[in-house]
Write an enzyme that holds these catalytic residues in place. Sequence first.
Site, PDB file in Angstrom:
ATOM      1  N   ASP A 129       4.683  15.424 -15.200  1.00  0.00           N
ATOM      2  CA  ASP A 129       5.491  16.374 -14.543  1.00  0.00           C
ATOM      3  C   ASP A 129       7.116  16.660 -14.648  1.00  0.00           C
ATOM      4  O   ASP A 129       7.562  15.521 -13.335  1.00  0.00           O
ATOM      5  CB  ASP A 129       4.930  17.250 -14.121  1.00  0.00           C
ATOM      6  CG  ASP A 129       3.841  18.194 -14.814  1.00  0.00           C
ATOM      7  OD1 ASP A 129       3.400  17.615 -16.399  1.00  0.00           O
ATOM      8  OD2 ASP A 129       2.535  18.651 -14.438  1.00  0.00           O
ATOM      9  N   ARG A 177       7.339  16.668 -23.493  1.00  0.00           N
ATOM     10  CA  ARG A 177       6.951  18.063 -23.087  1.00  0.00           C
ATOM     11  C   ARG A 177       8.489  18.526 -23.035  1.00  0.00           C
ATOM     12  O   ARG A 177       8.600  19.023 -21.758  1.00  0.00           O
ATOM     13  CB  ARG A 177       6.482  18.255 -22.140  1.00  0.00           C
ATOM     14  CG  ARG A 177       5.815  19.907 -22.359  1.00  0.00           C
ATOM     15  CD  ARG A 177       5.086  19.984 -20.256  1.00  0.00           C
ATOM     16  NE  ARG A 177       3.994  19.719 -20.241  1.00  0.00           N
ATOM     17  CZ  ARG A 177       3.209  18.990 -18.901  1.00  0.00           C
ATOM     18  NH1 ARG A 177       3.599  19.890 -18.308  1.00  0.00           N
ATOM     19  NH2 ARG A 177       2.497  19.085 -19.182  1.00  0.00           N
TER      20      ARG A 177
HETATM   21  P1  FDA Z   1       7.606  33.581 -20.029  1.00  0.00           P
HETATM   22  O1  FDA Z   1       7.512  33.458 -18.686  1.00  0.00           O
HETATM   23  O2  FDA Z   1       9.113  33.158 -19.888  1.00  0.00           O
HETATM   24  O3  FDA Z   1       7.414  34.888 -20.389  1.00  0.00           O
HETATM   25  C1  FDA Z   1       8.148  34.965 -22.038  1.00  0.00           C
HETATM   26  C2  FDA Z   1       7.049  35.907 -22.929  1.00  0.00           C
HETATM   27  O4  FDA Z   1       5.272  36.296 -22.752  1.00  0.00           O
HETATM   28  C3  FDA Z   1       6.440  37.538 -21.621  1.00  0.00           C
HETATM   29  O5  FDA Z   1       7.111  38.252 -21.264  1.00  0.00           O
HETATM   30  C4  FDA Z   1       4.888  38.267 -22.289  1.00  0.00           C
HETATM   31  O6  FDA Z   1       5.635  38.559 -23.870  1.00  0.00           O
HETATM   32  C5  FDA Z   1       4.562  36.903 -22.636  1.00  0.00           C
HETATM   33  N1  FDA Z   1       3.822  36.091 -21.988  1.00  0.00           N
HETATM   34  C6  FDA Z   1       3.936  35.118 -21.135  1.00  0.00           C
HETATM   35  N2  FDA Z   1       3.215  35.321 -20.077  1.00  0.00           N
HETATM   36  C7  FDA Z   1       1.495  35.702 -20.571  1.00  0.00           C
HETATM   37  C8  FDA Z   1       0.800  35.683 -20.046  1.00  0.00           C
HETATM   38  N3  FDA Z   1      -0.268  34.525 -19.119  1.00  0.00           N
HETATM   39  N4  FDA Z   1      -0.220  36.550 -21.039  1.00  0.00           N
HETATM   40  C9  FDA Z   1       0.486  37.103 -21.989  1.00  0.00           C
HETATM   41  N5  FDA Z   1       1.577  37.363 -22.073  1.00  0.00           N
HETATM   42  C10 FDA Z   1       2.283  36.376 -22.046  1.00  0.00           C
HETATM   43  N6  FDA Z   1       7.655  23.859 -15.734  1.00  0.00           N
HETATM   44  C11 FDA Z   1       8.628  23.011 -15.514  1.00  0.00           C
HETATM   45  O7  FDA Z   1       9.110  23.205 -14.417  1.00  0.00           O
HETATM   46  N7  FDA Z   1       8.091  21.686 -15.179  1.00  0.00           N
HETATM   47  C12 FDA Z   1       6.894  21.531 -16.005  1.00  0.00           C
HETATM   48  O8  FDA Z   1       6.920  19.891 -16.059  1.00  0.00           O
HETATM   49  C13 FDA Z   1       6.285  22.313 -16.558  1.00  0.00           C
HETATM   50  N8  FDA Z   1       5.569  22.435 -16.732  1.00  0.00           N
HETATM   51  C14 FDA Z   1       4.821  22.679 -17.967  1.00  0.00           C
HETATM   52  C15 FDA Z   1       3.231  22.620 -18.668  1.00  0.00           C
HETATM   53  C16 FDA Z   1       2.422  23.614 -19.287  1.00  0.00           C
HETATM   54  C17 FDA Z   1       1.249  23.475 -20.430  1.00  0.00           C
HETATM   55  C18 FDA Z   1       3.535  25.202 -19.625  1.00  0.00           C
HETATM   56  C19 FDA Z   1       2.370  26.027 -19.935  1.00  0.00           C
HETATM   57  C20 FDA Z   1       4.878  25.566 -18.292  1.00  0.00           C
HETATM   58  C21 FDA Z   1       4.715  24.541 -17.839  1.00  0.00           C
HETATM   59  N9  FDA Z   1       5.846  24.633 -16.595  1.00  0.00           N
HETATM   60  C22 FDA Z   1       6.567  23.641 -16.883  1.00  0.00           C
HETATM   61  C23 FDA Z   1       6.112  25.942 -16.913  1.00  0.00           C
HETATM   62  C24 FDA Z   1       7.117  26.832 -17.382  1.00  0.00           C
HETATM   63  O9  FDA Z   1       8.653  26.479 -16.436  1.00  0.00           O
HETATM   64  C25 FDA Z   1       7.192  28.477 -17.518  1.00  0.00           C
HETATM   65  O10 FDA Z   1       7.653  28.144 -16.345  1.00  0.00           O
HETATM   66  C26 FDA Z   1       6.451  28.609 -17.712  1.00  0.00           C
HETATM   67  O11 FDA Z   1       5.895  28.606 -18.869  1.00  0.00           O
HETATM   68  C27 FDA Z   1       6.475  30.768 -17.950  1.00  0.00           C
HETATM   69  O12 FDA Z   1       7.500  30.395 -19.139  1.00  0.00           O
HETATM   70  P2  FDA Z   1       6.774  30.807 -20.707  1.00  0.00           P
HETATM   71  O13 FDA Z   1       7.662  30.143 -21.453  1.00  0.00           O
HETATM   72  O14 FDA Z   1       5.091  30.539 -20.793  1.00  0.00           O
HETATM   73  O15 FDA Z   1       6.820  32.354 -20.447  1.00  0.00           O
END
Ligand code: FDA
Length: 328
Positions: A129, A177
Site C-alpha cells: 500500500d 492499484r
Molecule cells: P470518494 O470518497 O472520492 O467519493 C466519490 C463518490 O462516490 C461520493 O461522492 C459518493 O457519491 C460515492 N461514494 C463513495 N463512498 C461511498 C459509500 N461508502 N457509499 C455510497 N457512495 C459512496 N489510499 C492511499 O492513499 N493508499 C492506498 O494504498 C490505498 N488503498 C486503497 C485500497 C482500496 C481497495 C480502496 C477502495 C481505497 C484505497 N485507498 C488508498 C483510499 C483512496 O485513496 C480513497 O481515499 C478512498 O477510496 C475514497 O475515494 P473513492 O474514490 O472511493 O470515493
Amino acid sequence: MLKDFFMGLSQNQFLNNTAKKYGLKMGAQSVVAGTNIPEVIKSIKELNAQGISCTVDHLGEFVFKKEEAIAAKEQIIKVIEAIHENQVDAHISLKPTQLGLDIDYSFCLNNIREIVHQASQYKMFVNMDMEDYKHLELTFQLLDELSLEYDNVGTVIQAYFHNALEYLERYKNFRIRIVKGAYKESAEIAYQDKKDIDANFIHLIEWHLLNGKFTSIATHDHRVINHVKAFVKQNNIPHNQFEFQMLYGFRKELQLSLANEGYHFCTYVPFGNDWYGYFMRRLAERPQNLNLVAKQVLNKKTKTIIGVAAGAFLLGRITKPNQNKRRR
Ligand code: FDA
C-alpha cells in the site's frame, strides 16, 4: 468539522490503546473483518462464495519498535499460510511503515522480503500500500529491490499527486492499484480540488489500461466505475486485464453486482486488533458512515470512548488550532 474531528481521533494513541482492549466496537465490525486469522478466513470464504476475491490487510500503524514490526511480519506470514491451507482466493496488502520503514530501511526491506518470499512459494501476490508522500520514494525503492528477486509484488499510485503519471509510466510493467489518495498532502505536490483529482484518476486508469500490466481500480465512486465500464468496452480491453476493488463493508450491493456482471472484483479485507485508526479514517473520509456507529451507540463502552474522544478533540482544537498535517 466532522472530518477534522475523526482525523484527529485517528491519531489519538490513548484511544487507540483503549479501543484495542474492547475488541471490535463502535460499528467497526461492519468494516473490519474480525480480529484474528480464523475470523478473517471465514469472511474471505463468504466473499469468495459470491465470486469476489480478497486482498487481506493485517491492520497496524505507528510502528516504531522493532519487536512490533517483527510481530506484524510473523502475523502476515501466518495469514499467507492460512490462505494457502484453506485454498481461498486471496492475496496480501501490507503497509511498509508497519514493517519498520520508519525504523530502518534495510530492516523493513528484509521483513517485506520474507513476506514476499513466503507468498511466492504459493504464487500469491503482495501489494505494498502507498502511504504518505514522505514514504513514497522509499516504497518505490523497496519495489525496485524486491522485483529484482520476485515477480509477485506491486504497489499503488495515488492520483492526487501532480507526478502520478510519471510514477505510473515508471511502474507500468507492474500490477498496479490506482487510487485517488487518502493522506493530507500539500498543494505543492498534490491536487487539492476534488475535480482535479477525479480527472487525473480517470486519466491514469485509462493510461494504465491501455499501456500497463494488470490494473486494480480501487474506488467506491460509481461515476468512475461506470466510466471505466464504457472505456474497456470501447477499447476491447479484456476483463482479465483489470479488476475493481473496494473496501470491506462498503457499497456491498455494488461490489456484488459488479462481480455478477462478470467483472473481476477484489475486496480489501482489513483485520486485527489495531482497527481504530483505520476505522476513524473511514469516518473522516465519509462522515455518512456514521450510521454504522449509530446502530452501535447504545453500547455503554462505545459512549465512553466517543465521550472521551470528543473532549480530547475539543481540548486539542483550543490548544493546537493549526495542527493540520495529519495522516488521512
Ligand atoms: P470518494 O470518497 O472520492 O467519493 C466519490 C463518490 O462516490 C461520493 O461522492 C459518493 O457519491 C460515492 N461514494 C463513495 N463512498 C461511498 C459509500 N461508502 N457509499 C455510497 N457512495 C459512496 N489510499 C492511499 O492513499 N493508499 C492506498 O494504498 C490505498 N488503498 C486503497 C485500497 C482500496 C481497495 C480502496 C477502495 C481505497 C484505497 N485507498 C488508498 C483510499 C483512496 O485513496 C480513497 O481515499 C478512498 O477510496 C475514497 O475515494 P473513492 O474514490 O472511493 O470515493
